[in-house]
Design a protein around this motif. Structure first.
Motif, PDB file in Angstrom:
ATOM      1  N   MET A   1       0.843  -1.208   0.000  1.00  0.00           N
ATOM      2  CA  MET A   1       0.000   0.000   0.000  1.00  0.00           C
ATOM      3  C   MET A   1       0.871   1.248   0.000  1.00  0.00           C
ATOM      4  O   MET A   1       1.861   1.337   0.733  1.00  0.00           O
ATOM      5  N   SER A   2       0.533   2.211  -0.788  1.00  0.00           N
ATOM      6  CA  SER A   2       1.308   3.441  -0.869  1.00  0.00           C
ATOM      7  C   SER A   2       1.185   4.232   0.427  1.00  0.00           C
ATOM      8  O   SER A   2       0.124   4.298   1.043  1.00  0.00           O
ATOM      9  N   SER A   3       2.262   4.873   0.820  1.00  0.00           N
ATOM     10  CA  SER A   3       2.259   5.657   2.055  1.00  0.00           C
ATOM     11  C   SER A   3       1.406   6.911   1.936  1.00  0.00           C
ATOM     12  O   SER A   3       1.063   7.534   2.936  1.00  0.00           O
ATOM     13  N   VAL A   4       1.070   7.314   0.704  1.00  0.00           N
ATOM     14  CA  VAL A   4       0.259   8.519   0.506  1.00  0.00           C
ATOM     15  C   VAL A   4      -1.210   8.170   0.232  1.00  0.00           C
ATOM     16  O   VAL A   4      -1.994   9.046  -0.098  1.00  0.00           O
ATOM     17  N   ASP A   5      -1.556   6.895   0.334  1.00  0.00           N
ATOM     18  CA  ASP A   5      -2.941   6.477   0.091  1.00  0.00           C
ATOM     19  C   ASP A   5      -3.767   6.746   1.350  1.00  0.00           C
ATOM     20  O   ASP A   5      -3.578   6.099   2.379  1.00  0.00           O
ATOM     21  N   ASN A   6      -4.663   7.714   1.275  1.00  0.00           N
ATOM     22  CA  ASN A   6      -5.462   8.110   2.431  1.00  0.00           C
ATOM     23  C   ASN A   6      -6.873   7.529   2.417  1.00  0.00           C
ATOM     24  O   ASN A   6      -7.738   7.960   3.170  1.00  0.00           O
ATOM     25  N   ARG A   7      -7.098   6.573   1.543  1.00  0.00           N
ATOM     26  CA  ARG A   7      -8.425   5.963   1.485  1.00  0.00           C
ATOM     27  C   ARG A   7      -8.632   4.974   2.629  1.00  0.00           C
ATOM     28  O   ARG A   7      -7.668   4.432   3.180  1.00  0.00           O
ATOM     29  N   TYR A   8      -9.877   4.726   2.934  1.00  0.00           N
ATOM     30  CA  TYR A   8     -10.273   3.686   3.891  1.00  0.00           C
ATOM     31  C   TYR A   8      -9.700   3.914   5.292  1.00  0.00           C
ATOM     32  O   TYR A   8      -9.442   2.969   6.029  1.00  0.00           O
ATOM     33  N   THR A   9      -9.511   5.153   5.673  1.00  0.00           N
ATOM     34  CA  THR A   9      -9.009   5.430   7.011  1.00  0.00           C
ATOM     35  C   THR A   9     -10.138   5.310   8.026  1.00  0.00           C
ATOM     36  O   THR A   9     -11.326   5.347   7.674  1.00  0.00           O
ATOM     37  N   LEU A  10      -9.765   5.185   9.272  1.00  0.00           N
ATOM     38  CA  LEU A  10     -10.780   5.136  10.329  1.00  0.00           C
ATOM     39  C   LEU A  10     -11.595   6.423  10.353  1.00  0.00           C
ATOM     40  O   LEU A  10     -12.806   6.402  10.565  1.00  0.00           O
ATOM     41  N   ARG A  11     -10.929   7.550  10.131  1.00  0.00           N
ATOM     42  CA  ARG A  11     -11.633   8.824  10.129  1.00  0.00           C
ATOM     43  C   ARG A  11     -12.684   8.857   9.025  1.00  0.00           C
ATOM     44  O   ARG A  11     -13.820   9.294   9.243  1.00  0.00           O
ATOM     45  N   GLU A  12     -12.318   8.378   7.846  1.00  0.00           N
ATOM     46  CA  GLU A  12     -13.262   8.359   6.727  1.00  0.00           C
ATOM     47  C   GLU A  12     -14.438   7.436   7.030  1.00  0.00           C
ATOM     48  O   GLU A  12     -15.594   7.761   6.761  1.00  0.00           O
ATOM     49  N   PHE A  13     -14.152   6.283   7.622  1.00  0.00           N
ATOM     50  CA  PHE A  13     -15.209   5.334   7.973  1.00  0.00           C
ATOM     51  C   PHE A  13     -16.184   5.950   8.972  1.00  0.00           C
ATOM     52  O   PHE A  13     -17.406   5.863   8.813  1.00  0.00           O
ATOM     53  N   VAL A  14     -15.645   6.582  10.010  1.00  0.00           N
ATOM     54  CA  VAL A  14     -16.500   7.208  11.027  1.00  0.00           C
ATOM     55  C   VAL A  14     -17.352   8.305  10.418  1.00  0.00           C
ATOM     56  O   VAL A  14     -18.558   8.420  10.687  1.00  0.00           O
TER      57      VAL A  14
END
Length: 234
Positions: A1-14
């Motif tokens: 996984m790329s270090s700059v991939d911000n998808r599927y984060t806990l924040r986004e899920f919440v």
């Protein structure tokens, strides 16, 4: 996984799944399958076991065996029918669901609707309710025999498996339904039971299409694309 991939984060899920106030009043659709009830010192009748979460101070009371009189006690003792209710009182929010079934909110305006007792999720205290058993059905079906008549003015929440279909009944166009797929009908109708041995012989089924509910008159019937099998509760 790329270090700059911000998808599927806990924040986004919440952020995507968190509870939101829509200001819809006593009943609010939190999602198509979760009902939010906003209580402010009042109470709501809910299906027993339907609470999945609550915020605030809540008191849960099981509907007493004698709440509907000796007739109700006799029905429960004889059949173990599952139309058990919980009285939820308090201040805050309570969330209700029923096995992921889709929720429909109905506003009664001095009207009456008859709902399969297993498909009633919740209703306001102003709504009058009674549980009745269909005649002639008890000898043919094990469970799912009881209907709840809801009348008056107030909010009612019912559940269906998948998308419901409402069929209009007129004197010139009666409607026939599978009892296991029948969810509700208008209080203006009184269904009859129609036995059809031909269907049983052709389809090899011991229930369902071997007999149908017959609706004649003026009103509507709600069915679901699912044949629900009921189990009596002890």
């Amino acid at each position: 996984m790329s270090s700059v991939d911000n998808r599927y984060t806990l924040r986004e899920f919440v952020e995507q799944t968190q509870q939101r106030d829509r200001g819809e009043g006593f009943f609010e659709m939190e999602s198509p399958r979760i009902l939010e009830v906003n209580l402010n010192g009042n109470f709501v009748w809910s299906k027993m076991g339907s609470m999945i979460s609550y915020l605030g101070n809540m008191k849960f009371e099981r509907e007493g065996m004698l709440d509907k009189g000796l007739g109700g006690l006799f029905k429960k003792a004889l059949t173990g029918e599952g139309a058990r209710l919980t009285k939820v009182t308090g201040n805050g929010k309570v969330y209700l669901a029923d096995y992921g079934k889709k929720i429909q909110i109905l506003r009664l305006d001095n009207q009456e609707i008859v709902v399969n007792a297993n498909d009633v999720l919740a209703f306001e205290p102003a709504v009058t309710w009674d549980i009745k058993m269909m005649k002639r059905v008890s000898s043919m079906m094990a469970g799912g025999l009881f209907q709840m008549t809801l009348s008056g003015t107030g909010m009612v929440a019912i559940t269906t498996h998948y998308e419901p279909l409402t069929l209009v009944v007129t004197p010139n166009q009666p409607v026939y339904t599978d009892p296991n797929a029948t969810v509700a009908w208008s209080g203006t109708l009184s269904p009859n039971l129609k036995t059809d041995i031909t269907f049983r012989s052709l389809l090899g089924r011991s229930s369902g299409e071997s007999f149908q509910m017959e609706f004649i008159g003026n009103g509507f019937v709600v069915v679901q694309p699912y044949e629900e099998v009921y189990h009596s509760e002890g």
